[in-house]
Design an enzyme around this catalytic site. Structure first.
Site, short mmCIF file in Angstrom:
data_model
loop_
_atom_site.label_atom_id
_atom_site.label_comp_id
_atom_site.label_asym_id
_atom_site.label_seq_id
_atom_site.Cartn_x
_atom_site.Cartn_y
_atom_site.Cartn_z
N LYS A 10 28.84 31.43 -58.20
CA LYS A 10 29.06 31.26 -56.76
C LYS A 10 29.35 29.79 -56.42
O LYS A 10 29.12 28.89 -57.25
CB LYS A 10 27.82 31.77 -56.01
CG LYS A 10 27.59 33.28 -56.23
CD LYS A 10 26.42 33.81 -55.39
CE LYS A 10 26.24 35.30 -55.62
NZ LYS A 10 25.17 35.87 -54.73
N TYR A 51 31.78 43.00 -51.19
CA TYR A 51 30.47 43.17 -50.59
C TYR A 51 30.44 44.28 -49.53
O TYR A 51 29.59 44.27 -48.64
CB TYR A 51 29.99 41.84 -49.99
CG TYR A 51 29.47 40.85 -51.04
CD1 TYR A 51 28.47 41.22 -51.94
CD2 TYR A 51 29.97 39.55 -51.11
CE1 TYR A 51 27.99 40.32 -52.89
CE2 TYR A 51 29.49 38.65 -52.07
CZ TYR A 51 28.49 39.04 -52.95
OH TYR A 51 28.02 38.15 -53.88
N ASN A 114 22.20 31.91 -54.58
CA ASN A 114 21.49 32.26 -55.80
C ASN A 114 22.38 32.24 -57.05
O ASN A 114 22.12 32.94 -58.02
CB ASN A 114 20.77 33.61 -55.62
CG ASN A 114 21.74 34.73 -55.32
OD1 ASN A 114 22.95 34.51 -55.27
ND2 ASN A 114 21.23 35.94 -55.16
N HIS A 117 26.68 36.17 -59.38
CA HIS A 117 26.80 37.61 -59.16
C HIS A 117 27.06 38.27 -60.50
O HIS A 117 27.84 37.75 -61.30
CB HIS A 117 27.97 37.93 -58.21
CG HIS A 117 28.34 39.38 -58.26
ND1 HIS A 117 27.69 40.33 -57.49
CD2 HIS A 117 29.23 40.06 -59.03
CE1 HIS A 117 28.20 41.53 -57.77
NE2 HIS A 117 29.12 41.39 -58.71
N GLU A 128 34.66 46.42 -59.43
CA GLU A 128 34.78 44.97 -59.29
C GLU A 128 35.82 44.39 -60.26
O GLU A 128 36.56 43.47 -59.91
CB GLU A 128 33.41 44.32 -59.52
CG GLU A 128 32.41 44.67 -58.42
CD GLU A 128 30.98 44.24 -58.72
OE1 GLU A 128 30.75 43.64 -59.80
OE2 GLU A 128 30.10 44.48 -57.87
P1 IDP Z 1 22.39 40.93 -55.99
O1 IDP Z 1 23.41 39.80 -55.95
O2 IDP Z 1 21.14 40.52 -56.70
O3 IDP Z 1 22.97 42.24 -56.48
P2 IDP Z 1 22.48 42.09 -53.31
O4 IDP Z 1 21.33 42.76 -52.66
O5 IDP Z 1 23.61 42.95 -53.78
O6 IDP Z 1 21.91 41.16 -54.48
O7 IDP Z 1 23.03 41.03 -52.25
C1 IDP Z 1 24.26 40.37 -52.49
C2 IDP Z 1 24.07 38.90 -52.21
O8 IDP Z 1 23.78 38.71 -50.82
C3 IDP Z 1 22.87 38.24 -52.91
O9 IDP Z 1 23.16 37.85 -54.23
C4 IDP Z 1 22.61 37.05 -52.00
O10 IDP Z 1 23.55 36.02 -52.24
C5 IDP Z 1 22.88 37.63 -50.63
N1 IDP Z 1 21.66 38.19 -50.00
C6 IDP Z 1 21.04 39.37 -50.29
N2 IDP Z 1 19.96 39.55 -49.50
C7 IDP Z 1 19.90 38.48 -48.70
C8 IDP Z 1 18.98 38.06 -47.67
O11 IDP Z 1 18.02 38.73 -47.34
N3 IDP Z 1 19.25 36.86 -47.08
C9 IDP Z 1 20.31 36.08 -47.41
N4 IDP Z 1 21.19 36.43 -48.36
C10 IDP Z 1 20.99 37.60 -49.01
MG MG Z 2 24.34 43.53 -55.60
#
Ligand code: IDP
Ligand code: MG
Length: 137
Positions: A10, A51, A114, A117, A128
């Site tokens: 990212k 997304y 974070n 992905h 994807e």
């Molecule tokens: P993942 O990347 O671990 O699969 P997902 O639930 O698919 O997580 O969410 C996609 C991305 O959205 C996350 O990696 C993170 O960057 C962001 N995200 C998910 N939940 C939150 C939240 O509660 N607050 C802010 N950003 C979030």
């Molecule tokens: Mg996800």
């Protein structure tokens, strides 16, 4: 069970100079191969498709904005159980809850930023990979 997964480093990972560190961890897994890798800036339409499952959630708009805020590194990783393995390497979504030793656990503190992905299932990987690397055989 050889699989392929889509990985995105990212914009926070790229800005912080962590490309080598993260790609190195992926590269060091025995038998895994990097089948494609490119630095690119994602446009909104790609991110909306990527997304799509999160449309309408409170974090969706800031997430799309963040993901378009600078270049990402898109990779295709191939090898034994890479889908599960990359999720383990990345750690859970919240970097504060992620164990040290995982990418998110070692380098992150903010849920949105974070670092990485990785496809979460074979179905997601197929969708994807088509979206990010349509030319890949
Ligand atoms: P993942 O990347 O671990 O699969 P997902 O639930 O698919 O997580 O969410 C996609 C991305 O959205 C996350 O990696 C993170 O960057 C962001 N995200 C998910 N939940 C939150 C939240 O509660 N607050 C802010 N950003 C979030
Ligand atoms: Mg996800």
């Amino acid at each position: 069970m050889s699989q392929r997964s889509l990985v995105l480093l990212k914009p926070d990972a790229v800005r912080r100079g962590l490309i080598g560190e993260i790609v190195g961890r992926i590269e060091r897994k025995a038998g895994w191969q990097i089948a494609a890798m490119e630095l690119r800036t994602l446009d909104r339409s790609v991110l909306e498709q990527h997304y799509g499952e999160h449309v309408g959630k409170p974090f969706y708009e800031p997430l799309v904005e963040f993901m378009a805020s600078g270049p990402v590194v898109a990779l295709v990783v191939e090898g034994e159980r890479v889908i599960e393995g990359l999720r383990t390497l990345a750690g859970p979504t919240d970097p504060i809850a992620a164990a040290p030793g995982s990418i998110r656990g070692d380098f992150g503190s903010i849920v949105r930023e974070n670092l990485i992905h990785a496809s979460d299932s074979e179905e997601s990987a197929e969708r994807e990979l088509k979206l990010f690397f349509p030319g890949l055989a």
